[in-house]
Design an enzyme around this catalytic site. Structure first.
Site, PDB file in Angstrom:
ATOM      1  N   ARG A 130      92.412 -26.001  40.249  1.00 25.25           N
ATOM      2  CA  ARG A 130      93.195 -26.680  39.205  1.00 25.25           C
ATOM      3  C   ARG A 130      92.194 -27.385  38.288  1.00 25.25           C
ATOM      4  O   ARG A 130      91.330 -28.133  38.760  1.00 25.25           O
ATOM      5  CB  ARG A 130      94.186 -27.678  39.809  1.00 25.25           C
ATOM      6  CG  ARG A 130      95.303 -26.975  40.586  1.00 25.25           C
ATOM      7  CD  ARG A 130      96.429 -27.928  40.936  1.00 25.25           C
ATOM      8  NE  ARG A 130      97.261 -28.245  39.794  1.00 25.25           N
ATOM      9  CZ  ARG A 130      98.213 -29.193  39.808  1.00 25.25           C
ATOM     10  NH1 ARG A 130      98.401 -29.916  40.897  1.00 25.25           N
ATOM     11  NH2 ARG A 130      98.956 -29.411  38.746  1.00 25.25           N
ATOM     12  N   ASP A 163      95.000 -38.186  36.366  1.00 23.81           N
ATOM     13  CA  ASP A 163      94.297 -37.009  36.892  1.00 23.81           C
ATOM     14  C   ASP A 163      92.838 -36.979  36.468  1.00 23.81           C
ATOM     15  O   ASP A 163      91.973 -36.497  37.197  1.00 23.81           O
ATOM     16  CB  ASP A 163      95.019 -35.736  36.473  1.00 23.81           C
ATOM     17  CG  ASP A 163      96.320 -35.599  37.252  1.00 23.81           C
ATOM     18  OD1 ASP A 163      97.327 -36.163  36.799  1.00 23.81           O
ATOM     19  OD2 ASP A 163      96.305 -35.008  38.337  1.00 23.81           O
ATOM     20  N   ARG A 182      99.147 -31.820  46.254  1.00 21.22           N
ATOM     21  CA  ARG A 182      99.031 -32.123  44.826  1.00 21.22           C
ATOM     22  C   ARG A 182      98.805 -33.624  44.679  1.00 21.22           C
ATOM     23  O   ARG A 182      98.903 -34.391  45.639  1.00 21.22           O
ATOM     24  CB  ARG A 182     100.224 -31.608  44.009  1.00 21.22           C
ATOM     25  CG  ARG A 182     101.568 -31.591  44.635  1.00 21.22           C
ATOM     26  CD  ARG A 182     102.199 -32.937  44.859  1.00 21.22           C
ATOM     27  NE  ARG A 182     102.130 -33.782  43.675  1.00 21.22           N
ATOM     28  CZ  ARG A 182     102.171 -35.094  43.680  1.00 21.22           C
ATOM     29  NH1 ARG A 182     102.230 -35.757  44.829  1.00 21.22           N
ATOM     30  NH2 ARG A 182     102.128 -35.801  42.577  1.00 21.22           N
ATOM     31  N   GLY A 183      98.536 -34.025  43.412  1.00 21.44           N
ATOM     32  CA  GLY A 183      98.087 -35.400  43.175  1.00 21.44           C
ATOM     33  C   GLY A 183      96.572 -35.365  43.228  1.00 21.44           C
ATOM     34  O   GLY A 183      95.980 -34.889  44.213  1.00 21.44           O
ATOM     35  N   ALA A 184      95.937 -35.879  42.165  1.00 22.28           N
ATOM     36  CA  ALA A 184      94.486 -35.693  42.032  1.00 22.28           C
ATOM     37  C   ALA A 184      93.685 -36.129  43.257  1.00 22.28           C
ATOM     38  O   ALA A 184      92.834 -35.360  43.749  1.00 22.28           O
ATOM     39  CB  ALA A 184      93.992 -36.393  40.765  1.00 22.28           C
ATOM     40  N   ASN A 218      97.303 -37.290  32.534  1.00 19.60           N
ATOM     41  CA  ASN A 218      98.229 -37.412  33.666  1.00 19.60           C
ATOM     42  C   ASN A 218      99.368 -36.420  33.431  1.00 19.60           C
ATOM     43  O   ASN A 218      99.386 -35.702  32.421  1.00 19.60           O
ATOM     44  CB  ASN A 218      98.743 -38.862  33.794  1.00 19.60           C
ATOM     45  CG  ASN A 218      99.457 -39.096  35.114  1.00 19.60           C
ATOM     46  OD1 ASN A 218      98.932 -38.777  36.180  1.00 19.60           O
ATOM     47  ND2 ASN A 218     100.666 -39.624  35.080  1.00 19.60           N
ATOM     48  N   LYS A 219     100.299 -36.388  34.349  1.00 17.73           N
ATOM     49  CA  LYS A 219     101.396 -35.417  34.305  1.00 17.73           C
ATOM     50  C   LYS A 219     102.049 -35.362  32.927  1.00 17.73           C
ATOM     51  O   LYS A 219     102.286 -36.393  32.302  1.00 17.73           O
ATOM     52  CB  LYS A 219     102.412 -35.802  35.388  1.00 17.73           C
ATOM     53  CG  LYS A 219     103.660 -34.941  35.463  1.00 17.73           C
ATOM     54  CD  LYS A 219     103.366 -33.461  35.594  1.00 17.73           C
ATOM     55  CE  LYS A 219     102.451 -33.131  36.756  1.00 17.73           C
ATOM     56  NZ  LYS A 219     101.971 -31.719  36.709  1.00 17.73           N
ATOM     57  N   GLN A 230     108.406 -33.871  40.568  1.00 19.40           N
ATOM     58  CA  GLN A 230     107.676 -34.696  41.552  1.00 19.40           C
ATOM     59  C   GLN A 230     108.293 -36.095  41.659  1.00 19.40           C
ATOM     60  O   GLN A 230     108.229 -36.712  42.727  1.00 19.40           O
ATOM     61  CB  GLN A 230     106.195 -34.812  41.151  1.00 19.40           C
ATOM     62  CG  GLN A 230     105.392 -33.531  41.302  1.00 19.40           C
ATOM     63  CD  GLN A 230     105.365 -32.721  40.038  1.00 19.40           C
ATOM     64  OE1 GLN A 230     106.277 -32.766  39.222  1.00 19.40           O
ATOM     65  NE2 GLN A 230     104.300 -31.965  39.836  1.00 19.40           N
TER      66      GLN A 230
HETATM   67  O1  MRU Z   1     100.776 -31.546  39.170  1.00 21.32           O
HETATM   68  P1  MRU Z   1     100.604 -32.707  40.110  1.00 21.32           P
HETATM   69  O2  MRU Z   1     101.818 -32.989  40.928  1.00 21.32           O
HETATM   70  O3  MRU Z   1      99.359 -32.564  40.944  1.00 21.32           O
HETATM   71  O4  MRU Z   1     100.384 -33.955  39.143  1.00 21.32           O
HETATM   72  C1  MRU Z   1     100.158 -35.203  39.730  1.00 21.32           C
HETATM   73  C2  MRU Z   1      99.987 -36.291  38.748  1.00 21.32           C
HETATM   74  O5  MRU Z   1      99.988 -36.091  37.561  1.00 21.32           O
HETATM   75  C3  MRU Z   1      99.724 -37.651  39.314  1.00 21.32           C
HETATM   76  O6  MRU Z   1     100.292 -38.634  38.503  1.00 21.32           O
HETATM   77  C4  MRU Z   1      98.218 -37.871  39.396  1.00 21.32           C
HETATM   78  O7  MRU Z   1      97.594 -36.827  40.063  1.00 21.32           O
HETATM   79  C5  MRU Z   1      97.884 -39.145  40.050  1.00 21.32           C
HETATM   80  S1  MRU Z   1      98.144 -39.055  41.795  1.00 21.32           S
HETATM   81  C6  MRU Z   1      97.600 -40.475  42.523  1.00 21.32           C
END
Ligand code: MRU
Length: 381
Positions: free
Chosen positions: A115, A270, A72-74, A280-281, A229
């Site tokens: 996703r 994201d 996970r994480g973009a 973002n999250k 997270q």
């Molecule tokens: O649902 P996730 O854990 O994939 O969400 C991640 C985030 O929102 C991060 O802040 C984003 O992807 C940036 S990661 C460098």
């Protein structure tokens, strides 16, 4: 030779033959072996309690790993998509050669939809599709391209995407480092560290860079409901790296700001629209509002691959909806009536006007306006 600026946790966690540790640098996801190899990744759903490495040998398992947030994480999801395209080529090679590209593209499109919010997955998969198409169209008209040749080119392309992401994170760290207040506090949200990228991170990169230069500061990490997270990953990553980190519940952020414990907020992203609106999250938007109310600068850190200039403003960014069970029964523990309705958007959009600057690998976009975004990101790879 180990890079001294890296979180020591990743070095001390080393195991002989660990495919995700090379020269002391942790990569949460990588490819092991030649074109007939596979993807290896840390199953992030198990952290911090267990460090298990899983292997993906087909696109179905990559899709599943992305969906359930094992990766996970973009940016890290983008790397997963890039390596996943090699598996897609392997699967598309079964059948007649002339139909290869069509089958390959269809498998890639399915993978890219795993996703919907993050830009990097589609960006990386599209780049892989273009690479495959360029080989197919350049091969002689009498003989369709050799699938082995395509797979090898795709492996090189995916490794380039991985390496470019790592380099972009290092550059983000260098540009963002001067913002970190010596002797002060920084707040972050979710996890935008090494675990969320090819290595090193985006929002956490300036912190790692500042730490390597001897600056002392405290990071307030919001736990990030519902999947935690911040608690599970950011607190783990920073504390093992020797960064002073304090974990707070999401609903404590306003009080921490009011007490003037932080002078800066940095989050990841994201997807960023052409006007700078940033997905973002879920919870990031609220945090940005709180930062504005307390006159604390709110920064976003993201590589150019997270920008989507085809989208004018944030309201066109699709917001992923997650299983309500993630709220009712997080990690299998029932915390609410079984039948209660839940609404579970995974992301929100912070309007550009709340963002002081966007730290990219090319410099800091400030102020965040469509013109400044275009000037910095006008040419995407
Ligand atoms: O649902 P996730 O854990 O994939 O969400 C991640 C985030 O929102 C991060 O802040 C984003 O992807 C940036 S990661 C460098």
């Amino acid at each position: 030779m180990a890079d001294p600026r890296l979180p020591t946790t990743f070095i001390s966690g080393s195991r002989a033959g660990d495919p995700l540790l090379t020269d002391g640098v942790l990569r949460p996801i990588d490819w092991t072996g030649d074109v007939d190899g596979c993807i290896v990744m840390i199953d992030q759903t198990l952290l911090p309690n267990e460090r298990r490495i899983i292997e993906c040998r087909d696109t179905r398992s990559v899709h599943d790993a992305i969906r359930r947030l094992a990766v996970r994480g973009a940016p890290a999801i983008g790397v997963a998509g890039a390596f996943g395209a090699i598996l897609a080529a392997r699967e598309a090679a079964i059948g007649d050669r002339t139909g290869f590209l069509q089958r390959f593209n269809a498998i890639c499109d399915h993978l890219a939809a795993a996703r919907p919010t993050g830009a990097n997955l589609r960006w990386a998969v599209n780049r892989m599709k273009h690479r495959a198409a360029s080989i197919c169209t350049s091969s002689s008209p009498s003989a369709a391209a050799d699938p082995c040749e395509i797979a090898r080119a795709l492996l090189n392309e995916a490794r380039a995407i991985r390496d470019e992401d790592a380099a972009m994170c290092r550059a983000i760290g260098r540009f963002g480092e001067p913002l970190i207040p010596d002797g002060g506090g920084v707040m972050t949200y979710c996890n935008a560290g090494a675990l969320a990228t090819a290595e090193y991170g985006t929002a956490l990169a300036p912190m790692y860079e500042a730490q390597s230069r001897g600056r002392r500061f405290t990071v307030f990490a919001n736990e990030t409901r519902p999947l935690l997270q911040g608690a599970r990953l950011t607190a783990w990553e920073l504390s093992r790296a020797g960064v002073d980190v304090v974990l707070i519940c999401d609903n404590m952020a306003a009080q921490v700001m009011k007490e003037r414990r932080v002078q800066l907020v940095i989050t990841g992203a994201d997807r960023i629209a052409a006007n700078g609106d940033t997905a973002n999250k879920i919870g990031t938007y609220g945090l940005a509002q709180l930062a504005r109310a307390h006159d604390i600068p709110f920064y976003v850190a993201a590589p150019s691959s997270t920008f989507d200039l085809s989208i004018a403003a944030g309201d066109a960014i699709p917001i992923e909806q997650r299983d309500p069970g993630e709220i009712r029964e997080p990690f299998g523990v029932s915390i609410a009536p079984k039948m209660v309705s839940c609404y579970c958007p995974a992301f929100d959009v912070t309007p550009a006007e709340l963002i002081r600057g966007i730290i990219t690998e090319r410099g800091i976009i400030h102020p965040v306006t469509p013109a400044r975004v275009a000037a910095m990101i006008g040419h995407q790879v």
